[in-house]
Design a protein around this motif. Structure first.
Motif, PDB file in Angstrom:
ATOM      1  N   GLN A  27       0.829  -1.292   0.056  1.00  0.00           N
ATOM      2  CA  GLN A  27       0.203  -0.130   0.093  1.00  0.00           C
ATOM      3  C   GLN A  27       0.846   1.208  -0.132  1.00  0.00           C
ATOM      4  OE1 GLN A  27      -2.447  -0.856   3.309  1.00  0.00           O
ATOM      5  NE2 GLN A  27      -3.972  -1.680   2.036  1.00  0.00           N
ATOM      6  N   ALA A  28       2.052   1.268   0.699  1.00  0.00           N
ATOM      7  CA  ALA A  28       2.603   2.457   0.778  1.00  0.00           C
ATOM      8  C   ALA A  28       3.416   2.653  -0.525  1.00  0.00           C
ATOM      9  CB  ALA A  28       4.089   2.242   1.812  1.00  0.00           C
ATOM     10  N   LEU A  29       3.923   1.959  -1.538  1.00  0.00           N
ATOM     11  CA  LEU A  29       4.580   1.827  -2.613  1.00  0.00           C
ATOM     12  C   LEU A  29       3.632   1.691  -3.594  1.00  0.00           C
ATOM     13  CD1 LEU A  29       7.846  -0.163  -1.803  1.00  0.00           C
ATOM     14  CD2 LEU A  29       7.206   2.333  -1.583  1.00  0.00           C
ATOM     15  N   GLY A  30       2.136   1.645  -3.503  1.00  0.00           N
ATOM     16  CA  GLY A  30       1.303   1.340  -4.629  1.00  0.00           C
ATOM     17  C   GLY A  30       1.630   0.340  -5.640  1.00  0.00           C
ATOM     18  N   LYS A  31       1.994  -0.905  -5.029  1.00  0.00           N
ATOM     19  CA  LYS A  31       2.617  -2.036  -5.774  1.00  0.00           C
ATOM     20  C   LYS A  31       1.638  -2.998  -5.320  1.00  0.00           C
ATOM     21  CE  LYS A  31       5.971   0.275  -7.997  1.00  0.00           C
ATOM     22  NZ  LYS A  31       5.797   0.531  -9.371  1.00  0.00           N
ATOM     23  N   PRO A  32       1.136  -3.980  -6.031  1.00  0.00           N
ATOM     24  CA  PRO A  32       0.249  -5.074  -5.928  1.00  0.00           C
ATOM     25  C   PRO A  32       1.332  -6.044  -5.308  1.00  0.00           C
ATOM     26  CG  PRO A  32       0.066  -4.532  -8.191  1.00  0.00           C
ATOM     27  CD  PRO A  32       0.684  -3.518  -7.628  1.00  0.00           C
ATOM     28  N   VAL A  33       0.848  -7.089  -4.681  1.00  0.00           N
ATOM     29  CA  VAL A  33       1.216  -8.308  -4.293  1.00  0.00           C
ATOM     30  C   VAL A  33       1.574  -9.398  -5.101  1.00  0.00           C
ATOM     31  CG1 VAL A  33       1.673  -9.929  -2.529  1.00  0.00           C
ATOM     32  CG2 VAL A  33       0.905  -7.900  -1.879  1.00  0.00           C
ATOM     33  N   ALA A  34       2.730  -9.607  -5.764  1.00  0.00           N
ATOM     34  CA  ALA A  34       2.967 -10.593  -6.775  1.00  0.00           C
ATOM     35  C   ALA A  34       3.103 -11.893  -6.203  1.00  0.00           C
ATOM     36  CB  ALA A  34       4.308 -10.113  -7.550  1.00  0.00           C
ATOM     37  N   TYR A  44       9.695 -14.883   2.145  1.00  0.00           N
ATOM     38  CA  TYR A  44       9.814 -14.036   1.056  1.00  0.00           C
ATOM     39  C   TYR A  44       8.641 -13.758   0.474  1.00  0.00           C
ATOM     40  CZ  TYR A  44      14.663 -15.646   1.178  1.00  0.00           C
ATOM     41  OH  TYR A  44      16.126 -15.810   1.549  1.00  0.00           O
ATOM     42  N   ALA A  45       8.346 -12.574   0.245  1.00  0.00           N
ATOM     43  CA  ALA A  45       7.360 -11.950  -0.531  1.00  0.00           C
ATOM     44  C   ALA A  45       7.663 -10.929  -1.460  1.00  0.00           C
ATOM     45  CB  ALA A  45       6.077 -11.137   0.336  1.00  0.00           C
ATOM     46  N   GLU A  46       7.097 -10.926  -2.658  1.00  0.00           N
ATOM     47  CA  GLU A  46       7.360 -10.170  -3.602  1.00  0.00           C
ATOM     48  C   GLU A  46       6.246  -9.144  -4.152  1.00  0.00           C
ATOM     49  OE1 GLU A  46       9.049 -10.323  -8.378  1.00  0.00           O
ATOM     50  OE2 GLU A  46       9.127 -12.029  -7.209  1.00  0.00           O
ATOM     51  N   LEU A  47       6.718  -7.907  -4.413  1.00  0.00           N
ATOM     52  CA  LEU A  47       5.608  -6.823  -4.866  1.00  0.00           C
ATOM     53  C   LEU A  47       5.775  -6.929  -6.368  1.00  0.00           C
ATOM     54  CD1 LEU A  47       5.825  -3.981  -2.303  1.00  0.00           C
ATOM     55  CD2 LEU A  47       4.563  -6.119  -2.263  1.00  0.00           C
ATOM     56  N   ARG A  48       4.664  -6.682  -7.103  1.00  0.00           N
ATOM     57  CA  ARG A  48       4.683  -6.610  -8.512  1.00  0.00           C
ATOM     58  C   ARG A  48       5.283  -5.171  -8.929  1.00  0.00           C
ATOM     59  NH1 ARG A  48       2.207  -9.930 -11.091  1.00  0.00           N
ATOM     60  NH2 ARG A  48       0.685 -10.165  -9.725  1.00  0.00           N
ATOM     61  N   THR A  49       6.475  -5.341  -9.878  1.00  0.00           N
ATOM     62  CA  THR A  49       7.124  -4.314 -10.617  1.00  0.00           C
ATOM     63  C   THR A  49       7.160  -4.382 -12.096  1.00  0.00           C
ATOM     64  OG1 THR A  49       9.299  -5.062  -9.931  1.00  0.00           O
ATOM     65  CG2 THR A  49       8.481  -3.637  -8.436  1.00  0.00           C
ATOM     66  N   ALA A  50       7.337  -3.362 -12.596  1.00  0.00           N
ATOM     67  CA  ALA A  50       7.387  -3.444 -14.244  1.00  0.00           C
ATOM     68  C   ALA A  50       8.818  -4.202 -14.496  1.00  0.00           C
ATOM     69  CB  ALA A  50       7.193  -2.164 -14.753  1.00  0.00           C
ATOM     70  N   GLU A  53      12.072  -2.138 -13.730  1.00  0.00           N
ATOM     71  CA  GLU A  53      11.934  -1.510 -12.320  1.00  0.00           C
ATOM     72  C   GLU A  53      12.768  -2.701 -11.433  1.00  0.00           C
ATOM     73  OE1 GLU A  53       8.300   1.037 -10.851  1.00  0.00           O
ATOM     74  OE2 GLU A  53       7.717  -1.175 -11.283  1.00  0.00           O
ATOM     75  N   PRO A  54      13.506  -2.166 -10.715  1.00  0.00           N
ATOM     76  CA  PRO A  54      14.085  -3.157  -9.689  1.00  0.00           C
ATOM     77  C   PRO A  54      12.897  -4.142  -8.935  1.00  0.00           C
ATOM     78  CG  PRO A  54      15.157  -1.229  -9.177  1.00  0.00           C
ATOM     79  CD  PRO A  54      13.823  -0.824 -10.206  1.00  0.00           C
ATOM     80  N   ILE A  55      13.133  -5.143  -8.674  1.00  0.00           N
ATOM     81  CA  ILE A  55      12.249  -6.116  -7.851  1.00  0.00           C
ATOM     82  C   ILE A  55      12.155  -5.463  -6.731  1.00  0.00           C
ATOM     83  CG2 ILE A  55      12.162  -8.398  -7.105  1.00  0.00           C
ATOM     84  CD1 ILE A  55      13.817  -9.332  -9.524  1.00  0.00           C
ATOM     85  N   ILE A  56      11.064  -5.587  -5.876  1.00  0.00           N
ATOM     86  CA  ILE A  56      10.870  -5.201  -4.648  1.00  0.00           C
ATOM     87  C   ILE A  56      10.654  -6.672  -3.760  1.00  0.00           C
ATOM     88  CG2 ILE A  56       9.788  -3.814  -2.989  1.00  0.00           C
ATOM     89  CD1 ILE A  56       9.108  -1.808  -5.135  1.00  0.00           C
ATOM     90  N   LEU A  57      11.537  -6.950  -2.942  1.00  0.00           N
ATOM     91  CA  LEU A  57      11.236  -8.237  -2.197  1.00  0.00           C
ATOM     92  C   LEU A  57      11.269  -7.960  -0.629  1.00  0.00           C
ATOM     93  CD1 LEU A  57      11.321 -11.485  -2.749  1.00  0.00           C
ATOM     94  CD2 LEU A  57      13.856 -11.418  -2.250  1.00  0.00           C
ATOM     95  N   LEU A  58      10.244  -8.786  -0.070  1.00  0.00           N
ATOM     96  CA  LEU A  58      10.265  -8.522   1.461  1.00  0.00           C
ATOM     97  C   LEU A  58      10.924  -9.693   1.731  1.00  0.00           C
ATOM     98  CD1 LEU A  58       7.597  -6.699   0.438  1.00  0.00           C
ATOM     99  CD2 LEU A  58       7.423  -6.418   2.955  1.00  0.00           C
ATOM    100  N   GLN A  59      11.941  -9.633   2.729  1.00  0.00           N
ATOM    101  CA  GLN A  59      12.533 -10.743   3.376  1.00  0.00           C
ATOM    102  C   GLN A  59      12.068 -11.108   5.044  1.00  0.00           C
ATOM    103  OE1 GLN A  59      16.634 -12.633   2.501  1.00  0.00           O
ATOM    104  NE2 GLN A  59      16.728 -10.558   3.482  1.00  0.00           N
ATOM    105  N   LYS A  60      11.909 -11.946   5.479  1.00  0.00           N
ATOM    106  CA  LYS A  60      11.800 -12.212   6.922  1.00  0.00           C
ATOM    107  C   LYS A  60      13.146 -12.717   7.371  1.00  0.00           C
ATOM    108  CE  LYS A  60       9.434 -15.044  10.445  1.00  0.00           C
ATOM    109  NZ  LYS A  60       8.200 -15.777  10.479  1.00  0.00           N
ATOM    110  N   VAL A  61      13.617 -11.873   8.400  1.00  0.00           N
ATOM    111  CA  VAL A  61      14.822 -12.034   8.980  1.00  0.00           C
ATOM    112  C   VAL A  61      15.104 -11.870  10.460  1.00  0.00           C
ATOM    113  CG1 VAL A  61      15.907 -10.718   7.041  1.00  0.00           C
ATOM    114  CG2 VAL A  61      15.377  -9.358   8.866  1.00  0.00           C
TER     115      VAL A  61
END
Length: 127
Positions: A27-34, A44-50, A53-61
């Motif tokens: 929601q903050a970046l305006g990118k849907p969840v891929a 790991y979760a990934e947001l959809r990017t063109a 564009e760089p990939i946006i990856l969320l990583q549990k650490v």
């Protein structure tokens, strides 16, 4: 000669459940969840990017939350050696697939294999 480019912005999240962080950043970046669970392990979760564009990856650490960058390359050894010449240090080879590096500034980043089928337009060529 080898190639490299900025591949991924990785948002490291020190959380119990990655879903809430994924929803926030989506929601903050305006990118849907891929993908809410890219590898099926909840890490790991990934947001959809063109494609350009760089990939946006969320990583549990299990360390402090932070953001780090991934540089993708078609020659892992050549790229890590090039970065060492600039003052970076190798920290750890992970699963034999990517290097965790540390910049002279203390920032951690990773050098990884290509993440998308085509290497794309924002490519650096190194001799």
């Amino acid at each position: 000669m080898h190639h490299s480019r900025l591949s991924t912005i990785v948002i490291d999240c020190d959380v119990d459940d990655l879903d809430a962080a994924t929803l926030f950043w989506s929601q903050a970046l305006g990118k849907p969840v891929a993908s809410a669970d890219q590898d099926g392990d909840g890490r790991y979760a990934e947001l959809r990017t063109a494609a350009d564009e760089p990939i946006i990856l969320l990583q549990k650490v299990e360390h402090a939350s932070r953001v780090h960058l991934d540089i993708e390359t078609d020659d892992l050894e050549a790229e890590t050696a090039r970065l060492e010449q600039l003052g970076a240090q190798r920290v750890a080879l992970v699963r034999g697939r990517w290097w965790v590096m540390q910049a002279p500034s203390g920032h951690r980043f990773c050098v990884i294999q290509p993440q998308r089928e085509t290497f794309g337009p924002h490519l650096n060529r190194w001799d």
